[in-house]
Design a protein around this motif. Structure first.
Motif, PDB file in Angstrom:
ATOM      1  N   ILE A 210      16.655 -20.620  54.792  1.00  0.00           N
ATOM      2  CA  ILE A 210      16.350 -21.764  55.651  1.00  0.00           C
ATOM      3  C   ILE A 210      14.895 -21.639  56.060  1.00  0.00           C
ATOM      4  N   LYS A 211      14.117 -22.676  55.802  1.00  0.00           N
ATOM      5  CA  LYS A 211      12.697 -22.652  56.126  1.00  0.00           C
ATOM      6  C   LYS A 211      12.461 -23.299  57.483  1.00  0.00           C
ATOM      7  N   PHE A 212      11.504 -22.730  58.227  1.00  0.00           N
ATOM      8  CA  PHE A 212      11.133 -23.304  59.519  1.00  0.00           C
ATOM      9  C   PHE A 212      10.399 -24.622  59.290  1.00  0.00           C
ATOM     10  N   GLU A 213      10.855 -25.681  59.957  1.00  0.00           N
ATOM     11  CA  GLU A 213      10.240 -27.007  59.825  1.00  0.00           C
ATOM     12  C   GLU A 213       9.237 -27.219  60.954  1.00  0.00           C
ATOM     13  N   ASP A 214       8.020 -27.616  60.593  1.00  0.00           N
ATOM     14  CA  ASP A 214       6.979 -27.829  61.601  1.00  0.00           C
ATOM     15  C   ASP A 214       7.377 -28.869  62.636  1.00  0.00           C
ATOM     16  N   THR A 215       8.185 -29.859  62.222  1.00  0.00           N
ATOM     17  CA  THR A 215       8.579 -30.918  63.165  1.00  0.00           C
ATOM     18  C   THR A 215       9.412 -30.371  64.317  1.00  0.00           C
ATOM     19  N   TRP A 216      10.074 -29.211  64.126  1.00  0.00           N
ATOM     20  CA  TRP A 216      10.884 -28.636  65.209  1.00  0.00           C
ATOM     21  C   TRP A 216      10.018 -28.302  66.424  1.00  0.00           C
ATOM     22  N   ARG A 217       8.734 -28.005  66.179  1.00  0.00           N
ATOM     23  CA  ARG A 217       7.850 -27.611  67.291  1.00  0.00           C
ATOM     24  C   ARG A 217       7.591 -28.766  68.250  1.00  0.00           C
ATOM     25  N   ALA A 221      13.516 -28.945  73.185  1.00  0.00           N
ATOM     26  CA  ALA A 221      14.821 -28.309  73.057  1.00  0.00           C
ATOM     27  C   ALA A 221      14.799 -27.173  72.042  1.00  0.00           C
ATOM     28  N   ALA A 222      13.917 -27.281  71.033  1.00  0.00           N
ATOM     29  CA  ALA A 222      13.839 -26.238  70.016  1.00  0.00           C
ATOM     30  C   ALA A 222      13.390 -24.911  70.636  1.00  0.00           C
ATOM     31  N   LYS A 223      12.525 -24.968  71.645  1.00  0.00           N
ATOM     32  CA  LYS A 223      12.082 -23.748  72.311  1.00  0.00           C
ATOM     33  C   LYS A 223      13.242 -23.046  72.996  1.00  0.00           C
ATOM     34  N   SER A 224      14.135 -23.826  73.584  1.00  0.00           N
ATOM     35  CA  SER A 224      15.314 -23.253  74.237  1.00  0.00           C
ATOM     36  C   SER A 224      16.249 -22.613  73.216  1.00  0.00           C
ATOM     37  N   VAL A 225      16.421 -23.276  72.072  1.00  0.00           N
ATOM     38  CA  VAL A 225      17.262 -22.721  70.999  1.00  0.00           C
ATOM     39  C   VAL A 225      16.708 -21.383  70.539  1.00  0.00           C
ATOM     40  N   ILE A 226      15.376 -21.330  70.342  1.00  0.00           N
ATOM     41  CA  ILE A 226      14.727 -20.091  69.892  1.00  0.00           C
ATOM     42  C   ILE A 226      14.869 -18.993  70.937  1.00  0.00           C
ATOM     43  N   TYR A 227      14.653 -19.357  72.205  1.00  0.00           N
ATOM     44  CA  TYR A 227      14.718 -18.364  73.284  1.00  0.00           C
ATOM     45  C   TYR A 227      16.095 -17.718  73.375  1.00  0.00           C
ATOM     46  N   HIS A 228      17.143 -18.550  73.404  1.00  0.00           N
ATOM     47  CA  HIS A 228      18.499 -18.007  73.563  1.00  0.00           C
ATOM     48  C   HIS A 228      18.960 -17.234  72.329  1.00  0.00           C
ATOM     49  N   SER A 229      18.502 -17.639  71.148  1.00  0.00           N
ATOM     50  CA  SER A 229      18.890 -16.913  69.931  1.00  0.00           C
ATOM     51  C   SER A 229      18.169 -15.572  69.833  1.00  0.00           C
ATOM     52  N   THR A 246      15.511 -13.033  63.255  1.00  0.00           N
ATOM     53  CA  THR A 246      14.910 -14.160  62.527  1.00  0.00           C
ATOM     54  C   THR A 246      15.974 -15.007  61.862  1.00  0.00           C
ATOM     55  N   SER A 247      16.928 -14.358  61.192  1.00  0.00           N
ATOM     56  CA  SER A 247      17.992 -15.083  60.504  1.00  0.00           C
ATOM     57  C   SER A 247      18.850 -15.864  61.482  1.00  0.00           C
ATOM     58  N   ARG A 248      19.222 -15.226  62.606  1.00  0.00           N
ATOM     59  CA  ARG A 248      20.055 -15.896  63.601  1.00  0.00           C
ATOM     60  C   ARG A 248      19.338 -17.089  64.222  1.00  0.00           C
ATOM     61  N   THR A 249      18.039 -16.934  64.491  1.00  0.00           N
ATOM     62  CA  THR A 249      17.269 -18.021  65.103  1.00  0.00           C
ATOM     63  C   THR A 249      17.132 -19.205  64.157  1.00  0.00           C
ATOM     64  N   LEU A 250      16.857 -18.934  62.884  1.00  0.00           N
ATOM     65  CA  LEU A 250      16.730 -20.021  61.909  1.00  0.00           C
ATOM     66  C   LEU A 250      18.062 -20.753  61.725  1.00  0.00           C
ATOM     67  N   ARG A 251      19.182 -20.008  61.714  1.00  0.00           N
ATOM     68  CA  ARG A 251      20.493 -20.666  61.586  1.00  0.00           C
ATOM     69  C   ARG A 251      20.775 -21.553  62.792  1.00  0.00           C
ATOM     70  N   ALA A 252      20.414 -21.048  63.973  1.00  0.00           N
ATOM     71  CA  ALA A 252      20.620 -21.843  65.193  1.00  0.00           C
ATOM     72  C   ALA A 252      19.771 -23.111  65.169  1.00  0.00           C
ATOM     73  N   LEU A 253      18.531 -23.002  64.711  1.00  0.00           N
ATOM     74  CA  LEU A 253      17.658 -24.173  64.609  1.00  0.00           C
ATOM     75  C   LEU A 253      18.191 -25.168  63.580  1.00  0.00           C
ATOM     76  N   PHE A 254      18.696 -24.637  62.468  1.00  0.00           N
ATOM     77  CA  PHE A 254      19.262 -25.507  61.446  1.00  0.00           C
ATOM     78  C   PHE A 254      20.422 -26.323  62.007  1.00  0.00           C
ATOM     79  N   TRP A 256      21.157 -26.932  65.196  1.00  0.00           N
ATOM     80  CA  TRP A 256      20.655 -27.848  66.224  1.00  0.00           C
ATOM     81  C   TRP A 256      20.037 -29.079  65.580  1.00  0.00           C
ATOM     82  N   ASN A 257      19.202 -28.890  64.557  1.00  0.00           N
ATOM     83  CA  ASN A 257      18.561 -30.007  63.863  1.00  0.00           C
ATOM     84  C   ASN A 257      19.609 -30.908  63.214  1.00  0.00           C
TER      85      ASN A 257
END
Length: 301
Positions: A210-217, A221-229, A246-254, A256-257
């Protein structure tokens, strides 16, 4: 499946569903409970790892899909007893297999999951379940069909409907099966609706990453997802800790998105259709009004 039986033997299974099914049964306590898990031994294998009056946990080996952690739940009606269920499940989720938890949780999470009876309060029971889902990265993937899965079968003002049965996926399972769907079937011989999980394996991610998408920035809400993960505790080698975080955070962002931005994707597809409609009219020589031309330019940008 809740049996309300103290024992089940091979002959009863053969009579009810056939000889192709293997099974594991945890006996009922008194006249309530009892969990029966069945699987087609010609297609899959199921290795039971943990069992109690509230849960059967096992590893399901599926050809072409690998090993999955599959959990069948019959949650206690007592909030305090359900606490031991969450503790037991936390200890079972230490491996890296995709995990699915399904069954009768005897707990609702919000007021939309109830109609009739006493007013819903976000008390200790729902809080404990929400806390478990957040800490262990489990998500409710929604359902198709009637909103509620249980009815007290009374009439008039005494009738109560609740969504007690559900299926939870962790982010790894969602990534593996993005088109999985839960369907609530009709209640026939029970006060509960059967729920069916369809694992649509026809569409799979071409890449395991899963690649990090620049639009998430651009979303707070994405900051909260990253923080809690990221703040969840990990143990072991520093490199492994970094990899898991890193893997857990990217899955959580995926996930959420996938849920929070789906309206934007729907809007994008709708705009594409409208633009295509205008462009087809233009190609056919139809005269577009000044308002149509302005609207087309606005949508195109």
């Amino acid at each position: 499946m809740e049996t309300k039986l103290s024992s089940i033997d091979r002959r009863e299974i053969d009579f009810l569903i056939g000889k192709d099914r293997d099974y594991w049964h945890y006996p009922a306590v008194g006249i309530s409970g009892g969990i029966l898990v069945l699987w087609n031994k010609k297609l899959v294998s199921f290795d039971v790892k943990e069992n109690s009056s509230q849960v059967i946990v096992g590893n399901l080996s599926v050809p072409n899909l690998g090993i999955w952690k599959v959990v069948t739940v019959y949650g206690s009606r007592c909030c305090r007893e359900r606490g031991s269920l969450w503790n037991q499940l936390e200890k079972c989720m230490e491996d890296s297999f995709p995990a699915i938890i399904g069954g009768d949780f005897n707990c609702i999470l919000n007021k939309e999951e109830k109609r009739g009876g006493k007013r819903f309060f976000f008390s200790k029971g729902p809080k404990d379940m929400k806390c478990f889902m957040m800490n262990l990265d489990f998500h409710d993937i929604g359902c198709i069909g009637p909103r509620f899965t249980w009815c007290n079968n009374k009439e008039g003002a005494s009738q109560i409907w609740e969504r007690l049965d559900r299926c939870l996926f962790d982010s790894f399972a969602i990534q593996k099966l993005p088109l999985a769907a839960i369907r609530h079937l009709a209640r026939v011989a029970s006060d509960h609706s059967p729920i069916v999980l369809k694992l649509d394996v026809s569409v799979r991610f071409k890449s395991k990453f899963i690649k990090f998408e620049d639009t998430w920035r651009s979303y707070l809400a994405a900051k909260s997802v990253i923080y809690h993960s990221w703040k969840k505790k990990d143990y072991g080698d520093e490199n492994m800790i970094l990899q898991r975080k890193t893997s857990r955070t990217l899955r959580a962002l995926f996930f959420w998105n996938k849920n929070k931005c789906k309206d934007l994707n729907i809007l994008k597809e709708k705009l594409k259709e409208e633009i295509l409609e205008f462009q087809n009219k233009e190609a056919l020589g139809e005269n577009l009004s000044a308002d149509d031309l302005l609207l087309l330019r606005t949508k195109s940008t």
